[in-house]
Enzyme design. Structure first.
Site, short mmCIF file in Angstrom:
data_model
loop_
_atom_site.label_atom_id
_atom_site.label_comp_id
_atom_site.label_asym_id
_atom_site.label_seq_id
_atom_site.Cartn_x
_atom_site.Cartn_y
_atom_site.Cartn_z
N CYS B 98 19.38 103.21 46.57
CA CYS B 98 19.25 101.87 46.02
C CYS B 98 18.35 101.07 46.96
O CYS B 98 17.99 101.54 48.03
CB CYS B 98 20.62 101.21 45.93
N CYS B 101 19.40 100.69 50.53
CA CYS B 101 19.10 101.78 51.46
C CYS B 101 17.74 101.55 52.12
O CYS B 101 17.57 101.79 53.31
CB CYS B 101 19.07 103.11 50.72
N ASP B 505 5.08 133.60 30.83
CA ASP B 505 5.94 134.35 31.72
C ASP B 505 7.21 134.66 30.93
O ASP B 505 7.55 133.95 30.00
CB ASP B 505 6.24 133.46 32.94
N ASP B 692 7.32 129.50 35.36
CA ASP B 692 8.28 128.65 36.06
C ASP B 692 8.49 129.06 37.51
O ASP B 692 8.98 128.29 38.31
CB ASP B 692 9.63 128.67 35.34
N ASP B 696 4.45 133.02 39.54
CA ASP B 696 3.45 132.65 38.55
C ASP B 696 2.40 131.70 39.12
O ASP B 696 1.41 131.39 38.45
CB ASP B 696 4.09 131.92 37.35
#
Lengths: 73, 799
Positions: B98, B101, B505, B692, B696
């Site tokens: 927040c 912080c 993939d 992903d 790859d």
């Protein structure tokens, strides 16, 4: 005669608008709008303590800068 | 029943009896208590008023040594010395929840002696800290951040990112000036043009001209500077670009307007000057805004490389910098650590996660003599291994440098609007010159001929052309974002629309990435709770898959198990009373003398109790639900689909036939995947690659459009151009559809602006254009283009 009235009005309004523009440019240049979240939240952290803290930090910065400049090589 | 109490620091709620009580305060752990007292001693407890009801995560205790931050190597890489002689570093602060912080971190650092300034960006959690190195070391600053419950790690605020921000800011300034001026000029122009109909004195006209001239001057020379610069660089490279057209048009009009004003010849064209500059500037800005910065991409890679290596020397473990480790040294690796050097195991055994290289999440078991590959992660292995190469020659370093190369060689597809504007600009400049000459030779005064010549440039206003692409792509990007598809750069839409090959993939992209139970065979009825408790003891994906399957079946209660032992590459063994419970693969069963008869093509999980086989589960990483339909749709768009996988032939073909892909390449290494991309490029294809995993990344970096799944690895996301946040293949389909639609719209827009020019330019050449019509038609063409772009949204609404 009325040309002068129009000229004066235009001059004043463009001048005032120009001041606003300059203030905005200054704001952008000094990075005040870089962090939109912080910029919006800043209003919450605007108290006496924070102003004092800020003043103190500025003083400290000046001192540090002085020290740095007088550093014997 | 005791009441729940919130921790005074982190506000997480726990039962009262487990909390640490300290005066009137409650704490969930020592860490929170420590921070609370530290803040109070420092006079920073105002933090708690500011944070309100935000919940923080309690401080984690383990940190690597902060002394790393003081090493010369670190200073070399991340610390800059600014002009005042202070040190400057950019850190990413972790744990910011927040704005309080941010406040706390800034205040805590400001209180330290020697910190000149600490500025934290709330949006991206990046901090810029300036300090005096004579007074304070960086490690102390990092210690402070950690002491108050956050963590800091460095990032290279590379020049590229700084430059991108600077460019953006310069555009803001220029646009602010231009928009301010154009708004004022519009007001004045209303008076000017209405005077045309109601009668106006020449002195009033001159006054308006002067006022407009004053406003137009900064727009042309400050805001329009970008076009002068662009035109200059264009000419230097012997290209007539749009910048040249805008710059010459605006400048000529500007000086001609001054001439009109001085000689009192009626209305000047200052409004056209500002309008051209402003509109084209806005169009340019939209493009700059949606340009991706690849600045951060390589940063993430460095997270994959550990700084320090534990080396065994004379029976003692010493910590060495990565680059100092030579081939032949013995290295100690604990569980959870990342391996940075290649070698072979000389002592110990355990499982490694090799998904970086193969993309498969299945752990690989390694024992003495087996090869260890850099970049893999030890899951539970505590081993010693002998390095066979130093870091510079390791697999990991090879991958990093390949990636760096790939990113700088990324192909750029020339954009249709750019190509068009080159021809357009040249033609218009030529036409205008010809018009001027003809009018002059055909007996007319210089002034009249000049004015007609200029009116050709003004009327052929490149506004509509300049807005054609950015507005359409912006609408397209917004539409995509609503469907959780993030394009990192606007220009990618066009490239994607032209794509001819889609590479996919398998694991995690087409499939769900996790094995799922597809068949169960119960030989004897048994208590599901027993199996559930057993598989809970393993983090292996197969055990996870079985666990999920059981949990879906209903209520489970806990069963007391003893002597739970995970046997690597086999399964789990435990005892209930004095009966042995086994859960695992065929090998585990055979070793315990249990006979298994039927073998299937899927991954198998057996469950046995007291020497008796009770059940068998067959697991398979099945394709995503929407895969078949989405891929079918993409195929219909005329895109060839290929599946690339590091997996074996049988499971590759099984998935491929499930989702309807005909072209499959299997058992590929990351390098082979990238080679396939290059081969397609050599055939002149435009390649989209979706993946992903870390394996790859190379192929992603090389392809024209790289698409990453939102749940993919950080590095895959950072090298990608498009991110599918919801991981679905429907998203992939939509990405194709939206980009095709947008590209079509861009072509429409370009056609509109060309047709408009075809009508108006002959009129201008014939001398029929008066300033009022010029100004009106200019706005009208821009409005047409903007309005047409909005149609993308509507045409996509019902799909």
């Amino acid at each position: 005669m009325d040309t002068w009235v129009v000229a004066m009005m235009m001059g004043v309004s463009i001048f005032l608008g120009g001041l606003g523009l300059i203030a905005f440019l200054w704001g952008v240049k000094s990075g005040q709008f870089d962090d939109e979240e912080k910029f919006l939240n800043a209003v919450k952290f605007d108290g006496e303590d924070d102003l004092n803290d800020f003043a103190e930090q500025e003083k400290k910065q000046k001192q540090l800068k002085k020290k740095q400049n007088y550093k014997p090589e | 029943m005791s009441d729940k109490v919130a921790c005074s620091h982190c506000h997480l709620e726990f039962n009262e009896n487990v909390m640490i009580k300290d005066e009137d305060y409650y704490f969930c752990c020592k860490g929170c208590q420590g921070i609370f007292h530290l803040l109070r001693d420092e006079g920073l407890d105002r933090f708690y008023d500011k944070m309100g009801n935000t919940k923080l995560s309690p401080p984690t205790q383990q940190y690597e040594d902060s002394e790393n931050f003081d090493s010369p190597a670190f200073y070399d890489k991340f610390v800059r010395v600014n002009k005042d002689g202070f040190c400057e570093v950019s850190l990413v602060i972790e744990g910011i929840h927040c704005s309080a912080c941010v406040w706390l971190n800034e205040k805590a650092l400001h209180k330290m002696d020697g910190v000149v300034s600490a500025d934290i960006n709330y949006t991206n959690n990046k901090a810029k800290i300036i300090w005096s190195d004579d007074i304070l070391k960086l490690s102390k600053i990092v210690d402070m951040v950690r002491a108050i419950g956050y963590d800091a790690f460095p990032y290279d605020a590379s020049i590229q990112e700084v430059r991108a921000n600077k460019e953006r800011r310069s555009y803001y300034l220029r646009m602010a000036v231009a928009i301010f001026a154009i708004m004022n000029i519009m007001f004045i122009a209303v008076a000017q043009y209405s005077g045309e109909f109601t009668g106006i004195t020449q002195s009033m006209k001159t006054l308006f001209n002067v006022a407009e001239g004053i406003l137009a001057t900064p727009v042309l020379f400050y805001s329009g500077w970008i076009f002068f610069r662009g035109a200059y660089f264009g000419l230097k490279n012997r290209v007539i670009n749009m910048d040249l057209l805008v710059a010459t048009g605006a400048t000529l009009t500007y000086f001609y307007s001054i001439y009109i004003t001085i000689n009192k010849l009626g209305e000047a064209y200052f409004d056209s000057v500002t309008m051209i500059i402003t509109f084209v500037l806005v169009g340019k800005f939209l493009e700059v805004l949606s340009k991706k910065s690849i600045a951060d991409s390589l940063d993430i890679m460095s997270k994959y490389v550990p700084d320090n290596i534990n080396v065994l020397k004379d029976d003692k473990i010493i910590s060495k910098a990565l680059k100092d480790v030579q081939a032949g040294e013995t290295i100690v690796v604990g569980s959870g650590e990342r391996v940075a050097l290649d070698g072979y195991v000389i002592d110990g055994e355990g499982s490694f996660n090799e998904s970086n290289l193969t993309g498969e999440s299945e752990p690989v078991f390694k024992k003495v003599g087996d090869k260890i590959i850099s970049g893999t992660i030890s899951i539970d292995a505590n081993i010693k291994y002998k390095a066979t190469k130093d870091y510079a020659h390791s697999t990991l370093a090879g991958l990093v440098s390949l990636l760096e190369n790939a990113m700088s060689y990324k192909p750029k597809i020339q954009r249709i609007a750019n190509k068009l504007s080159e021809y357009f600009s040249g033609t218009i400049l030529l036409l205008s010159f010809v018009t001027f000459i003809i009018w002059w030779l055909w007996p007319h005064s210089f002034a009249e001929a000049f004015m007609v010549g200029i009116s050709v440039i003004i009327i052929a206003c490149p506004c509509a052309l300049a807005l054609a692409t950015p507005v359409a792509t912006l609408v397209g990007l917004g539409l995509a974002a609503k469907r959780s598809i993030l394009f990192k750069e606007a220009a990618l839409l066009e490239t994607m629309a032209k794509a001819t090959v889609l590479l996919l993939d398998k694991t995690g992209t087409i499939t769900q990435g996790k094995p799922k139970v597809i068949n169960e065979k119960i030989y004897y009825k048994f208590d599901l709770s027993l199996l559930c408790t057993l598989v809970k003891n393993s983090k292996h994906p197969v055990a996870r898959g079985v666990l999920k399957h059981i949990e879906e079946q209903g209520e489970i209660r806990g069963v007391a198990l003893e002597h739970v032992k995970e046997i690597p590459a086999q399964g789990i063994k435990a005892k209930v009373g004095n009966k042995v419970v086994l859960g695992g693969n065929a090998k585990l069963m055979q070793e315990h003398g249990i006979d298994i008869s039927d073998v299937s093509e899927y991954t198998e999980f057996y469950f046995a109790y007291d020497g008796q086989l009770l059940a068998k589960y067959e697991l398979f990483d099945i394709a995503k639900k929407d895969a078949r339909e989405s891929l079918g749709k993409i195929k219909k768009l005329g895109v060839e689909i290929f599946m690339l996988t590091g997996d074996h032939k049988s499971s590759a073909f099984k998935i491929a036939s499930d989702v309807g892909i005909d072209n499959v390449r299997y058992e590929l290494t990351p390098q082979e995947k990238s080679q396939i991309v290059t081969d397609f490029h050599n055939d002149g294809k435009i390649v989209v690659m979706a993946g992903d995993g870390v394996n790859d990344v190379l192929a992603l970096a090389l392809s024209d459009i790289a698409i990453a799944m939102g749940r993919g690895s950080d590095i895959a996301i950072s090298v990608s151009d498009v991110i599918l946040l919801n991981d679905s293949l429907t998203g992939l389909r939509d990405a194709f559809l939206i980009s095709k639609r947008t590209f079509f719209n861009i072509k429409e827009n370009l056609a509109i602006s060309l047709v408009y020019n075809l009508i108006t330019i002959p009129l201008a050449m014939a001398g029929y254009i008066i300033p009022l019509i010029a100004a009106l038609s200019m706005s009208l063409s821009s409005l047409l283009v903007v309005g047409n772009s909005m149609r993308i949204k509507f045409s996509f609404k019902y799909k």
